[in-house]
Design a protein around this motif. Sequence first.
Motif, PDB file in Angstrom:
ATOM      1  N   GLN A 233       0.861  -1.184   0.000  1.00 54.60           N
ATOM      2  CA  GLN A 233       0.000   0.000   0.000  1.00 54.60           C
ATOM      3  C   GLN A 233       0.899   1.236   0.000  1.00 54.60           C
ATOM      4  O   GLN A 233       1.834   1.332   0.796  1.00 54.60           O
ATOM      5  CB  GLN A 233      -0.928  -0.007   1.211  1.00 54.60           C
TER       6      GLN A 233
ATOM      7  N   ASP B  85      -4.631   2.085  -6.464  1.00 53.61           N
ATOM      8  CA  ASP B  85      -6.011   1.796  -6.051  1.00 53.61           C
ATOM      9  C   ASP B  85      -6.886   3.030  -5.832  1.00 53.61           C
ATOM     10  O   ASP B  85      -8.014   2.913  -5.370  1.00 53.61           O
ATOM     11  CB  ASP B  85      -6.011   0.937  -4.777  1.00 53.61           C
TER      12      ASP B  85
ATOM     13  N   GLN C  74      -4.717  -2.541  -8.225  1.00 57.50           N
ATOM     14  CA  GLN C  74      -4.936  -3.572  -7.218  1.00 57.50           C
ATOM     15  C   GLN C  74      -6.434  -3.693  -6.971  1.00 57.50           C
ATOM     16  O   GLN C  74      -7.083  -2.732  -6.538  1.00 57.50           O
ATOM     17  CB  GLN C  74      -4.214  -3.261  -5.911  1.00 57.50           C
TER      18      GLN C  74
ATOM     19  N   ALA D  28      -9.610  -5.160  -5.003  1.00 54.92           N
ATOM     20  CA  ALA D  28     -10.016  -5.722  -3.711  1.00 54.92           C
ATOM     21  C   ALA D  28     -11.275  -6.564  -3.918  1.00 54.92           C
ATOM     22  O   ALA D  28     -12.365  -6.019  -4.066  1.00 54.92           O
ATOM     23  CB  ALA D  28     -10.280  -4.600  -2.714  1.00 54.92           C
TER      24      ALA D  28
ATOM     25  N   ASP E 185     -12.606  -8.354  -1.783  1.00 56.79           N
ATOM     26  CA  ASP E 185     -13.393  -8.388  -0.547  1.00 56.79           C
ATOM     27  C   ASP E 185     -14.166  -7.086  -0.341  1.00 56.79           C
ATOM     28  O   ASP E 185     -14.755  -6.865   0.707  1.00 56.79           O
ATOM     29  CB  ASP E 185     -12.486  -8.646   0.664  1.00 56.79           C
ATOM     30  N   ALA E 186     -14.157  -6.212  -1.356  1.00 53.58           N
ATOM     31  CA  ALA E 186     -14.802  -4.902  -1.218  1.00 53.58           C
ATOM     32  C   ALA E 186     -16.167  -4.885  -1.877  1.00 53.58           C
ATOM     33  O   ALA E 186     -16.435  -5.630  -2.825  1.00 53.58           O
ATOM     34  CB  ALA E 186     -13.922  -3.820  -1.840  1.00 53.58           C
TER      35      ALA E 186
ATOM     36  N   ARG F 166     -13.041   0.349  -0.542  1.00 54.18           N
ATOM     37  CA  ARG F 166     -11.767  -0.344  -0.706  1.00 54.18           C
ATOM     38  C   ARG F 166     -11.733  -1.542   0.220  1.00 54.18           C
ATOM     39  O   ARG F 166     -12.407  -1.597   1.236  1.00 54.18           O
ATOM     40  CB  ARG F 166     -10.600   0.598  -0.384  1.00 54.18           C
ATOM     41  N   GLY F 167     -10.922  -2.528  -0.145  1.00 59.44           N
ATOM     42  CA  GLY F 167     -10.783  -3.712   0.695  1.00 59.44           C
ATOM     43  C   GLY F 167      -9.952  -3.411   1.927  1.00 59.44           C
ATOM     44  O   GLY F 167      -9.312  -2.369   2.047  1.00 59.44           O
TER      45      GLY F 167
ATOM     46  N   ARG G 253      -7.188  -4.582   2.834  1.00 63.73           N
ATOM     47  CA  ARG G 253      -5.749  -4.480   2.556  1.00 63.73           C
ATOM     48  C   ARG G 253      -5.471  -3.561   1.371  1.00 63.73           C
ATOM     49  O   ARG G 253      -4.434  -3.657   0.715  1.00 63.73           O
ATOM     50  CB  ARG G 253      -5.182  -5.882   2.295  1.00 63.73           C
TER      51      ARG G 253
ATOM     52  N   GLY H  98      -6.901  -1.559  -2.303  1.00 57.98           N
ATOM     53  CA  GLY H  98      -7.447  -2.056  -3.557  1.00 57.98           C
ATOM     54  C   GLY H  98      -8.732  -1.349  -3.934  1.00 57.98           C
ATOM     55  O   GLY H  98      -9.474  -0.879  -3.081  1.00 57.98           O
TER      56      GLY H  98
ATOM     57  N   THR I  34      -4.182  -8.727  -7.604  1.00 60.43           N
ATOM     58  CA  THR I  34      -4.992  -8.934  -6.409  1.00 60.43           C
ATOM     59  C   THR I  34      -4.227  -9.776  -5.409  1.00 60.43           C
ATOM     60  O   THR I  34      -3.254 -10.450  -5.742  1.00 60.43           O
ATOM     61  CB  THR I  34      -6.351  -9.595  -6.724  1.00 60.43           C
TER      62      THR I  34
ATOM     63  N   PRO J 245      -8.386 -12.792  -0.979  1.00 62.52           N
ATOM     64  CA  PRO J 245      -9.095 -12.166   0.143  1.00 62.52           C
ATOM     65  C   PRO J 245      -9.132 -13.048   1.393  1.00 62.52           C
ATOM     66  O   PRO J 245      -9.211 -14.280   1.306  1.00 62.52           O
ATOM     67  CB  PRO J 245     -10.518 -11.968  -0.401  1.00 62.52           C
TER      68      PRO J 245
END
Length: 239
Positions: free
Chosen positions: A85, A105, A129, A131, A133-134, A139-140, A142, A144, A170, A173
Amino acid sequence: MTDRKHELAANLAKVEDRIAAACTAAGRAREEVTLIVVTKTYPASDVRLLSELGVRHVAENKDQDAAPKAAECAGLPLRWHFVGQLQTNKVRSVVGYADVVQSVDRARLVTALSKEAVRAGREVGCLLQVALDAGASERGERGGVAPGGVEELAALVAGSPGLRLDGLMTVAPLTGEYAGRQREAFGRLMDLSTDLRRAHPAANMVSAGMSADLEDAVAAGATHVRVGTAVLGVRPRLG
């Protein structure tokens, strides 16, 4: 040959065998997959040994570690990937050595990267990147961009001087619908890559998979895998 070089050579050979076997199982040519060795927390001496062993792509995730290491290894035939990040106050430093930033991101980061790339007279490759999981607009955990934001962010990168839109990245997740389902997650990334390439045909890089799940990434169609511990070993935590 030093003990450490022997160790790295043996580990590289094992990873190479895994990638080759995964390519065979997926009906892909071995040349379709590029190994990026994640050298974070390891010294420049290891990077030098890896270069001697034929590694051409290395990745780092923290600028304070990466910048001096890249400077020390400046004469080596390496492409440096930044995978962590990235805060905008670190962009000037990262642009000084990174050939590719894999963790793009958000629009503000694109603007900062473009400004510094132009100032440095460099072209910096960018991966968005994603995410997985978003939700649609967040954003996710971690970092993204959510899948729904890929198209807009890609257009911004593609239109920014000093930047080159290379593709998508990626990290498998830890939460959400793809938690524990790496192959499905990487398959979703490939679908997003297919969509991206309709508007940006040259953005065909797909970076996915690490030491534990590189086979799933190769099966899904990843072009680049990021492997750290399987090559360098598990480093004991200090303190």
